[in-house]
Motif scaffolding. Sequence first.
Motif, PDB file in Angstrom:
ATOM      1  N   MET A  53       0.825  -1.203   0.000  1.00 13.58           N
ATOM      2  CA  MET A  53       0.000   0.000   0.000  1.00 13.58           C
ATOM      3  C   MET A  53       0.862   1.257   0.000  1.00 13.58           C
ATOM      4  O   MET A  53       0.562   2.234  -0.686  1.00 13.58           O
ATOM      5  N   LEU A  54       1.960   1.225   0.771  1.00 13.93           N
ATOM      6  CA  LEU A  54       2.852   2.374   0.822  1.00 13.93           C
ATOM      7  C   LEU A  54       3.497   2.629  -0.545  1.00 13.93           C
ATOM      8  O   LEU A  54       3.646   3.768  -0.975  1.00 13.93           O
ATOM      9  N   ARG A  55       3.883   1.554  -1.202  1.00 13.56           N
ATOM     10  CA  ARG A  55       4.504   1.706  -2.522  1.00 13.56           C
ATOM     11  C   ARG A  55       3.509   2.274  -3.527  1.00 13.56           C
ATOM     12  O   ARG A  55       3.855   3.133  -4.348  1.00 13.56           O
ATOM     13  N   GLN A  56       2.269   1.777  -3.481  1.00 14.18           N
ATOM     14  CA  GLN A  56       1.259   2.301  -4.403  1.00 14.18           C
ATOM     15  C   GLN A  56       0.948   3.760  -4.106  1.00 14.18           C
ATOM     16  O   GLN A  56       0.794   4.576  -5.016  1.00 14.18           O
ATOM     17  N   LEU A  57       0.866   4.091  -2.821  1.00 15.28           N
ATOM     18  CA  LEU A  57       0.585   5.474  -2.453  1.00 15.28           C
ATOM     19  C   LEU A  57       1.729   6.386  -2.890  1.00 15.28           C
ATOM     20  O   LEU A  57       1.501   7.503  -3.381  1.00 15.28           O
ATOM     21  N   ASP A  58       2.941   5.899  -2.734  1.00 13.37           N
ATOM     22  CA  ASP A  58       4.100   6.693  -3.153  1.00 13.37           C
ATOM     23  C   ASP A  58       4.097   6.869  -4.676  1.00 13.37           C
ATOM     24  O   ASP A  58       4.412   7.954  -5.186  1.00 13.37           O
ATOM     25  N   THR A  59       3.727   5.824  -5.406  1.00 15.21           N
ATOM     26  CA  THR A  59       3.637   5.918  -6.860  1.00 15.21           C
ATOM     27  C   THR A  59       2.575   6.924  -7.273  1.00 15.21           C
ATOM     28  O   THR A  59       2.771   7.728  -8.199  1.00 15.21           O
ATOM     29  N   LEU A  60       1.440   6.898  -6.586  1.00 22.15           N
ATOM     30  CA  LEU A  60       0.364   7.852  -6.883  1.00 22.15           C
ATOM     31  C   LEU A  60       0.817   9.281  -6.610  1.00 22.15           C
ATOM     32  O   LEU A  60       0.551  10.204  -7.394  1.00 22.15           O
ATOM     33  N   ARG A  61       1.525   9.455  -5.508  1.00 19.29           N
ATOM     34  CA  ARG A  61       2.010  10.798  -5.148  1.00 19.29           C
ATOM     35  C   ARG A  61       3.025  11.296  -6.179  1.00 19.29           C
ATOM     36  O   ARG A  61       2.965  12.450  -6.613  1.00 19.29           O
ATOM     37  N   GLN A  62       3.965  10.418  -6.579  1.00 19.98           N
ATOM     38  CA  GLN A  62       4.945  10.815  -7.596  1.00 19.98           C
ATOM     39  C   GLN A  62       4.265  11.114  -8.934  1.00 19.98           C
ATOM     40  O   GLN A  62       4.693  11.998  -9.679  1.00 19.98           O
ATOM     41  N   GLY A  63       3.183  10.363  -9.227  1.00 19.53           N
ATOM     42  CA  GLY A  63       2.429  10.649 -10.439  1.00 19.53           C
ATOM     43  C   GLY A  63       1.796  12.023 -10.409  1.00 19.53           C
ATOM     44  O   GLY A  63       1.761  12.737 -11.417  1.00 19.53           O
ATOM     45  N   MET A  64       1.293  12.405  -9.233  1.00 19.62           N
ATOM     46  CA  MET A  64       0.715  13.736  -9.086  1.00 19.62           C
ATOM     47  C   MET A  64       1.768  14.810  -9.316  1.00 19.62           C
ATOM     48  O   MET A  64       1.546  15.778 -10.050  1.00 19.62           O
ATOM     49  N   TYR A  65       2.943  14.641  -8.692  1.00 19.48           N
ATOM     50  CA  TYR A  65       4.022  15.609  -8.884  1.00 19.48           C
ATOM     51  C   TYR A  65       4.417  15.687 -10.357  1.00 19.48           C
ATOM     52  O   TYR A  65       4.625  16.774 -10.915  1.00 19.48           O
ATOM     53  N   GLY A  66       4.538  14.509 -11.002  1.00 18.45           N
ATOM     54  CA  GLY A  66       4.923  14.479 -12.408  1.00 18.45           C
ATOM     55  C   GLY A  66       3.892  15.139 -13.306  1.00 18.45           C
ATOM     56  O   GLY A  66       4.238  15.824 -14.274  1.00 18.45           O
ATOM     57  N   GLY A  67       2.608  14.942 -12.989  1.00 22.10           N
ATOM     58  CA  GLY A  67       1.554  15.562 -13.773  1.00 22.10           C
ATOM     59  C   GLY A  67       1.577  17.079 -13.678  1.00 22.10           C
ATOM     60  O   GLY A  67       1.498  17.786 -14.696  1.00 22.10           O
ATOM     61  N   TYR A  68       1.712  17.587 -12.440  1.00 24.10           N
ATOM     62  CA  TYR A  68       1.819  19.038 -12.254  1.00 24.10           C
ATOM     63  C   TYR A  68       3.043  19.587 -12.985  1.00 24.10           C
ATOM     64  O   TYR A  68       2.993  20.640 -13.623  1.00 24.10           O
TER      65      TYR A  68
END
Length: 437
Positions: free
Chosen positions: A1-16
Amino acid sequence: MLRQLDTLRQGMYGGYYMLDSFTCRGSAEGDAMAKVEVSHDWFALCRFSPAKRLCLAAKTPKKMVSGGKGLNELREVLCGLETIVADMEEFVLFLKSYPSLCRQPCSRSYLSSGMCMFGRHSEYERTVSFLLQIGTENLSVLPIVGPVRVGKSTLVEHVCYDKRVRSYFSSIVFFAEDDLQGVKAEGNALQLQESGVIKHRNGESHGRLLIIIELIGEFDKEIWRRLCSLLSHMAHGSKVIVTSRSEKILQFGTTRAIKLNVLPQEAYWYLFKMIALGRADGEDYPELSSIAMEIAAELNASFPSANIIGTFLRANLDVGFWRKVLEHLREFNNKHLLMFGEHPVDLMQKDRHVYLWRMTGSSEALIAHRCYQVCSPQHKIPKLTMHDILCGRAIPRGNFEVLAWKSQIPPYYSYLVSCSIMTSRHVLKKRSRLESI
């Protein structure tokens, strides 16, 4: 779950980051911002996912796309985001059964005011999980390694404030490198606690200790042997966290180490934009956002620099002022790269001097000899700030201390810089010596 959450967070940063980079390319009309590229590591899995098919709106604004390459980059980023979201179904199901946690808000207002830890959430939960885990070993050791001022002390301090950790351990004891010299193998738990600084004590009788050891240099093996001999007699479940800049402490760990690195470019940009503009999107300040992106690229992903320069810019939302700051930063970095072959942030991390810049021209050179951190309540903090120096509001003489930045989160460090003024006559003498060498 932590890895998926971290991936989602990095995706948000990358999108912005991708949106901002295209917007800035358009507003800059193909200048240096066209060199901005996004790290694609976080969505590399999209190549193997059936969810990679993507419908891109036909009305994509021209200013967001710079030729065919820009369109392909945008498609790739959106593909990655779509894949990440599609893979979150199991995460949401697991999350429903996960206990709710009382946590300090991590909203935009807290982030922009510097009131929350940024970018270390996965490492935080991994550390707490290690501390609460009931193992079979008499002594469990977690090494945390990373370069100077990357957030090791901040991470550990936040973990020590966690209610779960405080209720699990009878005492949390902090040891600096010098405190370990007095540790004796024949001592007891009480003597061990008296040798360090007690961060927390809850009065429970189970006797479990959490020992925090903060190292700057390498760990003396003899001191470690004495400490292990003493800790082996502690209550079952006692744990040790060792932080250091050197990876040599990995040999003392009994579990996989946590390695802290500088923030990725996308995450650093998100942090800097929140500090400088007070929000994640730059729609209200498109020109300032474009300049801020170039400034962030000059700061070498430094946490202190993001706060010092970000708050400096936020105090004056004038395009001309921001452009002047960018010019000074570029000149500042180029000068040190030519003279020393290194970025000034890297030089300061090695306790080497750098030549600071000021908004007002001066024939005198302002030299920063070293940057160090202190605990504010226990140390006299100078009234002179780095903002005073940069703006030219203060022109000190001789040797002096400057407050560069005061953190608003635990451990509430104040970052001080030892400075001196060198007249133009001394600068010319020093330059002639360097040229002769």
